[in-house]
Design a protein around this motif. Structure first.
Motif: not given
Length: 141
Positions: A131-133, A121, A123, A53, A62, A49
């Motif tokens: 990374r997932c934001y 999601s 990224w 995020f 988060r 993450l």
């Protein structure tokens, strides 16, 4: 040319001569996130993450998401995560991944979140990793 290719092929796992396509890297990251949830490993999930995020329309943010995994681990609660097919859409330097996930559990902490969810999601690359934001989900069952 042939020698360089041979050396690169021989050391691909260590040297990074070959980089998998971004779509494949995001799929792998989603699978790693599912495994982090299964093993209740907040640190492993945190690594996937971004610092900013977000999860709009969710009671979790988060910090609460990571805390939920930490508490589940402390209570030794079982977390079941089953991923459905992952659809990837590239949007410039970003990737949007859509999939379904079935969540299950075996304790007091997780039951309120059991069910099947449709997840979207977003990224982005940070350093060399995706990374997932942003993530949002809707309960379907």
């Amino acid at each position: 040319m042939g020698f360089a290719w041979l050396v690169c092929a021989a050391l691909a796992g260590l040297s990074g001569c070959h980089r998998s396509p971004p779509e494949q890297q995001v799929r792998k990251a989603i699978e790693q996130a599912a495994e982090a949830a299964r093993s209740r490993d907040a640190g492993a999930l945190d690594d996937l993450l971004t610092a900013d995020f977000t999860m709009p329309d969710s009671a979790l943010d988060r910090a609460r998401l990571l805390a939920l995994l930490r508490v589940a681990r402390l209570r030794n609660e079982k977390v079941s995560v089953l991923l459905g097919p992952i659809d990837i859409e590239t949007r410039g330097e970003r990737i949007v991944a859509r999939f379904t996930v079935t969540l299950g559990g075996g304790g007091r902490l997780i039951p309120q979140r059991l069910g099947v969810y449709r997840v979207e999601s977003a990224w982005r690359r940070e350093g060399g990793d995706w990374r997932c934001y942003h993530a949002q989900w809707e309960r379907t069952l």
